[in-house]
Motif scaffolding. Structure first.
Motif, short mmCIF file in Angstrom:
data_model
loop_
_atom_site.label_atom_id
_atom_site.label_comp_id
_atom_site.label_asym_id
_atom_site.label_seq_id
_atom_site.Cartn_x
_atom_site.Cartn_y
_atom_site.Cartn_z
N VAL A 144 -20.45 -18.87 -46.26
CA VAL A 144 -20.09 -19.62 -45.05
C VAL A 144 -19.44 -18.69 -44.03
N ARG A 145 -18.59 -17.82 -44.52
CA ARG A 145 -17.92 -16.87 -43.62
C ARG A 145 -18.95 -15.99 -42.92
N ALA A 158 -27.72 -15.22 -43.73
CA ALA A 158 -26.78 -16.03 -44.52
C ALA A 158 -26.99 -17.50 -44.23
N LEU A 159 -27.23 -17.84 -42.97
CA LEU A 159 -27.48 -19.24 -42.61
C LEU A 159 -28.74 -19.74 -43.32
N LYS A 205 -31.05 -23.15 -47.42
CA LYS A 205 -31.99 -23.30 -48.55
C LYS A 205 -31.26 -23.77 -49.80
N LYS A 206 -30.02 -23.37 -49.92
CA LYS A 206 -29.23 -23.75 -51.09
C LYS A 206 -28.91 -25.25 -51.07
N VAL A 207 -28.57 -25.76 -49.91
CA VAL A 207 -28.15 -27.16 -49.84
C VAL A 207 -29.30 -28.12 -49.55
N ALA A 208 -30.41 -27.59 -49.07
CA ALA A 208 -31.49 -28.47 -48.58
C ALA A 208 -32.04 -29.44 -49.64
N GLY A 227 -18.04 -24.85 -38.64
CA GLY A 227 -16.77 -24.39 -38.10
C GLY A 227 -15.60 -25.25 -38.53
N ARG A 228 -15.91 -26.50 -38.94
CA ARG A 228 -14.83 -27.41 -39.37
C ARG A 228 -14.65 -27.42 -40.88
N TYR A 229 -15.52 -26.72 -41.60
CA TYR A 229 -15.45 -26.74 -43.06
C TYR A 229 -14.18 -26.03 -43.53
#
Lengths: 185, 307
Positions: free
Chosen positions: A4-5, A14-15, A20-23, A57-59
């Motif tokens: 995330v950083r 990274a994005l 892909k990890k969460v999809a 940005g809010r995570y």
């Protein structure tokens, strides 16, 4: 968090990796809200991933990033249901009589049931819908939902209980839905 | 347990089943969605990355320029900088020598009768006209699978064979043959045209992709696919240096808005920058920062505004 950083630092790869990890989980959440065959699944998936990316940005790492993504995607999918014209088209197209005739086919039954679920999600508040989806469709435990949504376990139980009550009332009001559900194996 | 409770369980079981559903096209669905989101999140990059990209893009432009002269229908993927420089030098030599050789080889050459008609690429097939003397391909080459993110759309390439009997000239040793009349081929749908454009883009055929998006916008201007295509077309037009048309594409999309608003705004700011309209560009970056304060693109907006 390092991934995330990196995303927040502007790393496009990274994005890509994070999405892909969460999809897959985001897709499951989307499908459970919209229905597996809904024509807007892809749009809603995209919207869910986009909102997730825009909310990074809010995570604050209070829950896992996966839960965070699923949560955002669930809300995006619920919004999509509320905006969807498809459901209304189905409802308009199927008069009660047609529903009776068509309810012998599994496709028609699934449509009617999915529509009932969509209407239920409209009746529930966003947080109640979210809890229901996470528990039933995604198989999260109460503890996991509590951690992901940052509320006490009892609050989660209360939301789930309320969702179930609304569901029961809906079935008791809608005799056609009750008949179709009784006929389902 | 009451009857109602049992029915509630059945309804929840349906919900559970929807969440468990997995379809063969899921991987495409995910790849496409991820690609779209990543595409429209122009993230900040370090100075070193930026410099490297600029060098790479410069070399690529040189290569594309040279390539357009030798193989106008194709585009090459980007290569590392040193390969690009070496290839560019080599290409200059090849062009000089190759052009002369080509002139020698093609002078006074008649088409051979036994040659197989070359299968047209989708765009070429689309642009052919029914009254052309040469035979239109009976079946255009199906689009090749795009690398990773784009699904194959089969049978979506518009065919152009005229629905009438035509005489086809063949080699002298072959008799004149008649091509049987064909039923009119259904026109591609908006979604099919969008897929074809996306495939062309995925394969690096930028001009083809732009042409498909324009075609889509002309034929199905009010469709959702045409609306979405404006952002993709705008981005490709920017890469082609056509900032004014790119700006029109982005503005048209933004007039109606949608999930790609962020990408359209970034594209608009970039187009305005290329057009030297600095004040409007800064207004657009401000709008991006205001509307997407938590998105990674806000970092870039802040940086652009600080300059």
């Amino acid at each position: 968090m390092p991934l995330v950083r990196r995303v927040l630092d502007g790393d496009r790869e990274a994005l890509d990796a994070l999405l892909k990890k969460v999809a897959p989980a985001v897709l499951r959440a989307t499908r459970s809200v919209l229905g597996a065959d809904h024509p807007d699944v892809e749009d809603a998936l995209q919207e869910g991933l986009l909102r997730f990316a825009n909310s990074l940005g809010r995570y604050q790492a209070k829950s896992t990033v996966l839960h965070y993504a699923v949560r955002i995607a669930t809300h995006a999918a619920i919004d999509a249901v509320r905006k969807s014209e498809q459901r209304h088209r189905i409802r308009d197209a199927l008069s009660k009589e047609q529903q009776s005739q068509m309810s012998t086919t599994s496709t028609a039954r699934a449509l009617v049931v999915q529509e009932a679920l969509s209407r239920l999600l409209e009746e529930l508040s966003a947080v109640q819908s979210e809890a229901l989806i996470m528990k039933v469709a995604l198989g999260y435990s109460v503890d996991e939902i509590a951690a992901a949504t940052e509320v006490p376990r009892n609050t989660v139980r209360s939301r789930l209980g309320h969702a179930r009550r609304v569901l029961r009332e809906r079935i008791e009001r809608d005799t056609e839905l009750a008949r179709i559900l009784r006929d389902m194996q | 347990m009451s009857d109602s409770d049992e029915l509630v369980d059945k309804l929840l079981a349906h919900l559970e089943e929807s969440g468990r559903t997995e379809l063969p096209e899921d991987s495409f669905l995910i790849a496409r969605a991820v690609s779209h989101v990543v595409d429209q999140a122009p993230l900040a990059t370090s100075e070193a990355q930026t410099d490297g990209r600029l060098i790479s893009e410069t070399v690529t432009r040189v290569m594309q320029h040279l390539d357009a002269e030798t193989h106008p229908e194709e585009e090459r993927p980007q290569a590392p900088a040193w390969i690009g420089y070496a290839a560019a030098a080599f290409a200059l030599v090849v062009i000089a020598g190759g052009s002369a050789a080509a002139l020698l080889l093609t002078a006074d050459r008649e088409p051979r009768g036994d040659e197989t008609p070359q299968q047209a690429a989708p765009q070429e097939a689309h642009e052919a006209t029914p009254h052309e003397a040469t035979p239109a391909p009976q079946q255009a080459t199906p689009p090749q699978p795009a690398p990773q993110e784009e699904p194959v759309v089969e049978a979506s390439v518009p065919e152009v064979a005229a629905p009438r009997v035509r005489r086809v000239r063949r080699a002298p040793e072959q008799a004149t043959v008649e091509v049987p009349a064909q039923e009119p081929v259904p026109q591609p749908t908006a979604d099919e045209l969008l897929s074809i454009g996306n495939q062309a883009r995925g394969r690096g055929r930028l001009d083809d992709a732009i042409a498909h998006y324009r075609d889509l916008q002309t034929r199905h201007g009010a469709s959702r696919a045409a609306h979405v295509s404006r952002v993709s077309a705008g981005r490709l037009l920017l890469r082609r240096g056509n900032a004014s048309e790119a700006l029109r594409q982005f503005n048209t999309y933004l007039a109606r808005g949608g999930a790609l608003t962020q990408a359209a705004l970034v594209g608009k700011a970039t187009a305005l920058e290329q057009l030297g309209r600095e004040s409007e560009e800064r207004d657009t970056w401000r709008e991006i920062r205001r509307r997407f304060p938590d998105a990674p693109v806000a970092v870039r907006a802040a940086r652009e505004l600080a300059q």
